[in-house]
Each structure stands twice: as C-alpha cells, then as structure tokens.
Design a protein around this motif. Sequence first.
Motif, PDB file in Angstrom:
ATOM      1  N   GLN A  25       0.820  -1.208   0.000  1.00  0.00           N
ATOM      2  CA  GLN A  25       0.000   0.000   0.000  1.00  0.00           C
ATOM      3  C   GLN A  25       0.859   1.265   0.000  1.00  0.00           C
ATOM      4  O   GLN A  25       0.562   2.229  -0.725  1.00  0.00           O
ATOM      5  N   LEU A  26       1.892   1.277   0.803  1.00  0.00           N
ATOM      6  CA  LEU A  26       2.765   2.453   0.883  1.00  0.00           C
ATOM      7  C   LEU A  26       3.462   2.706  -0.446  1.00  0.00           C
ATOM      8  O   LEU A  26       3.599   3.859  -0.877  1.00  0.00           O
ATOM      9  N   TYR A  27       3.897   1.639  -1.107  1.00  0.00           N
ATOM     10  CA  TYR A  27       4.555   1.832  -2.397  1.00  0.00           C
ATOM     11  C   TYR A  27       3.553   2.309  -3.451  1.00  0.00           C
ATOM     12  O   TYR A  27       3.830   3.231  -4.225  1.00  0.00           O
ATOM     13  N   ALA A  28       2.378   1.693  -3.472  1.00  0.00           N
ATOM     14  CA  ALA A  28       1.360   2.088  -4.451  1.00  0.00           C
ATOM     15  C   ALA A  28       0.942   3.542  -4.269  1.00  0.00           C
ATOM     16  O   ALA A  28       0.614   4.236  -5.238  1.00  0.00           O
ATOM     17  N   ALA A  29       0.988   4.014  -3.034  1.00  0.00           N
ATOM     18  CA  ALA A  29       0.612   5.400  -2.748  1.00  0.00           C
ATOM     19  C   ALA A  29       1.762   6.377  -2.975  1.00  0.00           C
ATOM     20  O   ALA A  29       1.595   7.583  -2.775  1.00  0.00           O
ATOM     21  N   GLY A  30       2.916   5.883  -3.380  1.00  0.00           N
ATOM     22  CA  GLY A  30       4.055   6.759  -3.652  1.00  0.00           C
ATOM     23  C   GLY A  30       4.752   7.273  -2.410  1.00  0.00           C
ATOM     24  O   GLY A  30       5.467   8.269  -2.462  1.00  0.00           O
ATOM     25  N   LYS A  31       4.577   6.589  -1.289  1.00  0.00           N
ATOM     26  CA  LYS A  31       5.153   7.077  -0.030  1.00  0.00           C
ATOM     27  C   LYS A  31       6.524   6.499   0.283  1.00  0.00           C
ATOM     28  O   LYS A  31       7.219   7.000   1.175  1.00  0.00           O
ATOM     29  N   ILE A  32       6.922   5.430  -0.405  1.00  0.00           N
ATOM     30  CA  ILE A  32       8.246   4.854  -0.190  1.00  0.00           C
ATOM     31  C   ILE A  32       8.884   4.524  -1.534  1.00  0.00           C
ATOM     32  O   ILE A  32       8.183   4.304  -2.533  1.00  0.00           O
ATOM     33  N   ASP A  33      10.208   4.485  -1.532  1.00  0.00           N
ATOM     34  CA  ASP A  33      10.965   4.148  -2.737  1.00  0.00           C
ATOM     35  C   ASP A  33      11.714   2.829  -2.598  1.00  0.00           C
ATOM     36  O   ASP A  33      12.161   2.260  -3.597  1.00  0.00           O
ATOM     37  N   ALA A  34      11.900   2.370  -1.368  1.00  0.00           N
ATOM     38  CA  ALA A  34      12.667   1.157  -1.116  1.00  0.00           C
ATOM     39  C   ALA A  34      12.368   0.694   0.296  1.00  0.00           C
ATOM     40  O   ALA A  34      11.774   1.426   1.091  1.00  0.00           O
ATOM     41  N   MET A  35      12.798  -0.546   0.607  1.00  0.00           N
ATOM     42  CA  MET A  35      12.635  -1.049   1.969  1.00  0.00           C
ATOM     43  C   MET A  35      13.952  -1.614   2.483  1.00  0.00           C
ATOM     44  O   MET A  35      14.772  -2.133   1.720  1.00  0.00           O
ATOM     45  N   LEU A  36      14.120  -1.498   3.781  1.00  0.00           N
ATOM     46  CA  LEU A  36      15.241  -2.130   4.473  1.00  0.00           C
ATOM     47  C   LEU A  36      14.686  -2.729   5.747  1.00  0.00           C
ATOM     48  O   LEU A  36      13.986  -2.061   6.512  1.00  0.00           O
ATOM     49  N   ALA A  37      14.968  -4.012   5.963  1.00  0.00           N
ATOM     50  CA  ALA A  37      14.491  -4.687   7.172  1.00  0.00           C
ATOM     51  C   ALA A  37      15.670  -5.279   7.925  1.00  0.00           C
ATOM     52  O   ALA A  37      16.675  -5.666   7.326  1.00  0.00           O
ATOM     53  N   LEU A  38      15.529  -5.352   9.244  1.00  0.00           N
ATOM     54  CA  LEU A  38      16.579  -5.860  10.117  1.00  0.00           C
ATOM     55  C   LEU A  38      16.007  -6.954  11.000  1.00  0.00           C
ATOM     56  O   LEU A  38      14.912  -6.806  11.549  1.00  0.00           O
ATOM     57  N   GLY A  39      16.745  -8.068  11.141  1.00  0.00           N
ATOM     58  CA  GLY A  39      16.225  -9.085  12.032  1.00  0.00           C
ATOM     59  C   GLY A  39      17.090 -10.323  12.155  1.00  0.00           C
ATOM     60  O   GLY A  39      18.031 -10.536  11.381  1.00  0.00           O
ATOM     61  N   GLY A  40      16.747 -11.142  13.151  1.00  0.00           N
ATOM     62  CA  GLY A  40      17.264 -12.492  13.259  1.00  0.00           C
ATOM     63  C   GLY A  40      16.373 -13.402  12.447  1.00  0.00           C
ATOM     64  O   GLY A  40      15.841 -12.988  11.411  1.00  0.00           O
ATOM     65  N   THR A  41      16.138 -14.614  12.900  1.00  0.00           N
ATOM     66  CA  THR A  41      15.292 -15.506  12.111  1.00  0.00           C
ATOM     67  C   THR A  41      13.852 -15.012  12.055  1.00  0.00           C
ATOM     68  O   THR A  41      13.204 -15.073  11.003  1.00  0.00           O
ATOM     69  N   MET A  42      13.324 -14.487  13.165  1.00  0.00           N
ATOM     70  CA  MET A  42      11.948 -13.976  13.175  1.00  0.00           C
ATOM     71  C   MET A  42      11.798 -12.783  12.236  1.00  0.00           C
ATOM     72  O   MET A  42      10.900 -12.733  11.394  1.00  0.00           O
ATOM     73  N   GLY A  43      12.688 -11.812  12.394  1.00  0.00           N
ATOM     74  CA  GLY A  43      12.609 -10.618  11.561  1.00  0.00           C
ATOM     75  C   GLY A  43      12.857 -10.916  10.098  1.00  0.00           C
ATOM     76  O   GLY A  43      12.259 -10.298   9.205  1.00  0.00           O
ATOM     77  N   THR A  44      13.744 -11.873   9.822  1.00  0.00           N
ATOM     78  CA  THR A  44      14.032 -12.234   8.438  1.00  0.00           C
ATOM     79  C   THR A  44      12.834 -12.917   7.801  1.00  0.00           C
ATOM     80  O   THR A  44      12.492 -12.650   6.638  1.00  0.00           O
ATOM     81  N   ASP A  45      12.178 -13.795   8.547  1.00  0.00           N
ATOM     82  CA  ASP A  45      10.975 -14.457   8.060  1.00  0.00           C
ATOM     83  C   ASP A  45       9.947 -13.421   7.615  1.00  0.00           C
ATOM     84  O   ASP A  45       9.372 -13.500   6.522  1.00  0.00           O
ATOM     85  N   LEU A  46       9.733 -12.409   8.424  1.00  0.00           N
ATOM     86  CA  LEU A  46       8.800 -11.329   8.101  1.00  0.00           C
ATOM     87  C   LEU A  46       9.305 -10.503   6.924  1.00  0.00           C
ATOM     88  O   LEU A  46       8.539 -10.149   6.018  1.00  0.00           O
ATOM     89  N   ALA A  47      10.594 -10.197   6.927  1.00  0.00           N
ATOM     90  CA  ALA A  47      11.165  -9.355   5.872  1.00  0.00           C
ATOM     91  C   ALA A  47      11.031  -9.987   4.496  1.00  0.00           C
ATOM     92  O   ALA A  47      10.807  -9.288   3.492  1.00  0.00           O
ATOM     93  N   LEU A  48      11.157 -11.306   4.416  1.00  0.00           N
ATOM     94  CA  LEU A  48      11.039 -11.986   3.129  1.00  0.00           C
ATOM     95  C   LEU A  48       9.644 -11.811   2.541  1.00  0.00           C
ATOM     96  O   LEU A  48       9.479 -11.637   1.324  1.00  0.00           O
ATOM     97  N   ASP A  49       8.616 -11.847   3.399  1.00  0.00           N
ATOM     98  CA  ASP A  49       7.249 -11.602   2.922  1.00  0.00           C
ATOM     99  C   ASP A  49       7.087 -10.168   2.440  1.00  0.00           C
ATOM    100  O   ASP A  49       6.437  -9.908   1.418  1.00  0.00           O
ATOM    101  N   CYS A  50       7.663  -9.226   3.173  1.00  0.00           N
ATOM    102  CA  CYS A  50       7.567  -7.812   2.775  1.00  0.00           C
ATOM    103  C   CYS A  50       8.231  -7.588   1.422  1.00  0.00           C
ATOM    104  O   CYS A  50       7.707  -6.862   0.569  1.00  0.00           O
ATOM    105  N   ALA A  51       9.394  -8.200   1.222  1.00  0.00           N
ATOM    106  CA  ALA A  51      10.101  -8.034  -0.048  1.00  0.00           C
ATOM    107  C   ALA A  51       9.275  -8.587  -1.203  1.00  0.00           C
ATOM    108  O   ALA A  51       9.221  -7.999  -2.290  1.00  0.00           O
ATOM    109  N   GLN A  52       8.601  -9.717  -0.987  1.00  0.00           N
ATOM    110  CA  GLN A  52       7.796 -10.298  -2.057  1.00  0.00           C
ATOM    111  C   GLN A  52       6.540  -9.485  -2.345  1.00  0.00           C
ATOM    112  O   GLN A  52       5.938  -9.633  -3.412  1.00  0.00           O
ATOM    113  N   ALA A  53       6.156  -8.621  -1.430  1.00  0.00           N
ATOM    114  CA  ALA A  53       4.975  -7.787  -1.646  1.00  0.00           C
ATOM    115  C   ALA A  53       5.267  -6.598  -2.558  1.00  0.00           C
ATOM    116  O   ALA A  53       4.333  -5.934  -3.021  1.00  0.00           O
ATOM    117  N   LEU A  54       6.542  -6.330  -2.819  1.00  0.00           N
ATOM    118  CA  LEU A  54       6.931  -5.182  -3.636  1.00  0.00           C
ATOM    119  C   LEU A  54       7.334  -5.639  -5.030  1.00  0.00           C
ATOM    120  O   LEU A  54       7.946  -6.697  -5.191  1.00  0.00           O
TER     121      LEU A  54
END
Length: 421
Positions: free
Chosen positions: A98-127
């Motif tokens: 939604q944020l990308y479609a609305a023109g509010k972000i240009d890129a993403m950066l996520a930080l995490g261990g296994t939990m955060g990485t698991d979430l980050a992979l889903d976020c990356a696939q959403a873009l």
Amino acid sequence: MRNDDAKGNVMTKTILVIGTYDTKDEELHYICDRIVAQGGRVLSMDVSVLGDPSKPTDVSKHQVAEAAGSSIQAAIDSGDENTAMQIMARGASVLCAQLYAAGKIDAMLALGGTMGTDLALDCAQALPLGVPKYVVSTVSFSPLIPADRLSPDIQMILWAGGLYGLNSICKSSLSQAAGAVLGAANAVEPPKSDRPVIGMMSLGSSCLRYMKYLREPLQERGFEVAVFHATGMGGMAFEALARQGYFAAVMDFALPELSNLMVGSVVNAGTDRLTNAGAQAIPQIVSPGCADLIDFAGWQDIPEAYSDRPFHAHNRLIKSSGLSPDERRALVRDIAARLEGAKGPVHVLMPTQGVEEWDKEGEPAYDPEGLSAMVDEMSKTIKAPSELTMIDCHINDEAFANAALIILDGWIADGVVIVNA
C-alpha cells in the motif's frame, strides 16, 4: 515522494525501515540516522509484539496487526511467538504494498534475526521487481532460507556481531546497508520499456542456443527481448514480471526448474513456475528445453536414486543428472496441468530430435528412450485449447527458432500480440 519533479530534479528518496523496535531500537535508529545523514528520508515501521519503541514510529505495531485483520492483543493471546509474528508479517506485507502504491516509499530495508528475516522476506515479495529490497539478517545466505521465499531482486547482508546491541563490527554491516539501499533507490531504473517485451527462458548459450537465432528477428519486429537464466532465481524473476503482466508474449523454452521441483532439488523457481503468464492471459510458446535434466547445487550430494545415471559437473556451483523415461512422462503431465488453466493462447513446440545440447548422440545426456517417452507423452497430454506442434529438429537448430517465429507472426497478424500500441 517517489518521482523526480517536473523539471527533472532528483527528489529525496524515502526508505521504509522495518524491524522490532522494542528489542532492536538502538540498531534500527542507527540505520535510520545513517540514511538521513546521506540525504535520504525514513519511514519507520514497528513490527514488535510485546514491547514498545523508545519513540513512536511512523507505522505502529497496532497498525501493522490491524492491516492483517487482527490486533496486537490477539497476537499476544496466541501464546506462540511464531503465530504472533506471522500476524505481523501479513500486516507488514499489506502495508508495504500500500505504501509503495501510494508513492510514499521508494525502497525497503528490514533488520532481524530468524523472526525478523521471516517477516522481511514476505515484505520483499509484496513489492514489485525494481523496488530496492535490503535485508540485514543474522541468517543471510543461509540454507535455512528456501529459494521460493526470495524475491528475485532481494539484497541481503549478514548482520555480523549484532545479535545484541551496537558495536563497531555490526555498525559496519548496518551502515553499508543504509548506504546501499539509499544508493539503489537513487540509481534504480525500474522495468519500464518503450517497446513490448518478449520474456524468454534459457539455460546458458552452451546448452541452449535458440536465443541467438531469435533475439535479432524479435527486435526487428519491434520487441524488446529479456532472457532469463533457468537456475531458480531467473525463473522467479520471470514469473514475477509475468504476474505483473509485463510481457507481450513469452517464449518459455527452458523448464529444468520444473524437473528440479519434481525431484526436490533446491535449484527451483517455486511452485508457481509456468503459471503466471497464463493467469494474466499472456500468449505463451512453450517447449521443454533442458527438461530432461535435474540440477543439484554443487554442495549437495546427489541422492542415491540418481547415482547410476549420467552425471555432468558444470562447475563447482551446479551439477546435473537426468530424468528416467517414466519421470519425463510425469513431468510432461505436470507441464500440461500447469498450462490447462491459461487464460491466453498456448502453443507447445516439441523438438523430436532433442531438448538440449548434451542430449545429442555421443554427449553425456544422450537417452533416445527418454526422449521418445517425452515425445509420446506430449502427444497424449497436450490438449485443446492448447496447441501442439511436433517439429522434426533439435531445439538448438535454427528450424526450431523459425517455427517459434511463425507462431508469433500468426498471433501478431491476428491481433493476439500487439507490437505497436
């Protein structure tokens, strides 16, 4: 703001920074500060469950949970951190898109261990492909991460020495990631062609050569040609763009990622291979190039079931074995099943003299019985509305490329494929 202004001046890029701001507050704010210090902007997203950040983020954990159709209290009440983080992953993915479609972000950066990485992979696939996606992780490049979880243009850096608290070692990783994501946001040219694009799959010019016969004639017809390497990530990129409806037509002539998927090799492109063009009604010309092969990672032991088969060590990264006649029949049935649901035209080309360079007589993958089984199963399995043409040549012969061009030219003449809008 995502685009340049009307005068062509480069505008400040905004990076979405994602993480659990309750446990990694100091590290995430360090990344944000490094991005801002380099002239970027930050939009912060908290995906914590139990704790709170030191100061409010732009997107709160409550907003993330609500985007998943849930709540932070529901995540807590689940009593299971995996269930809780999957709620947050769903919400974060929805908000990223939604944020990308609305023109509010240009890129993403996520930080995490296994939990955060698991979430980050889903976020990356959403873009979409072309939107910079960086993950700083304690498990970057790990075999824990299956190939189908990776978006095709994801970038990862190991979060070295950063499991608990800032130090000079982890600052090196975090600052590199901050610079890399902002640099990518400034430099990227997202896929956007001024000509219709033909998406083509291959497996390198030593094994499959049809692109050498096809690229120039396709360009002369007014197309841009994008050739993807069928070694897992290439197929993922191809499918991602097909999912976006990016191609005018596809020439999907290399299918080893499906044979790999069938036997459990890690060198695959995920379960949706050979489905997305059809779902978007994109015209498809399909052929089973290299579909007689099984590719294994160089570090993998070849399973005992394949130890007595022809073997080819391509390099230290990849090695290949071959499918039996019965396995080839099963693969053809899988190919047919994936094409059955296509909403656009499908034409399958079956070269009866061979499907890759190494299956010629005298080469290590020569198997006339296996090829005969593949040809026979094609004739039995490919049914209308898909069309099937048996062509008496090898896939690397110019006659194969010419047959593909004849099919494409027919679609152009019928208005099925549009060259000039």
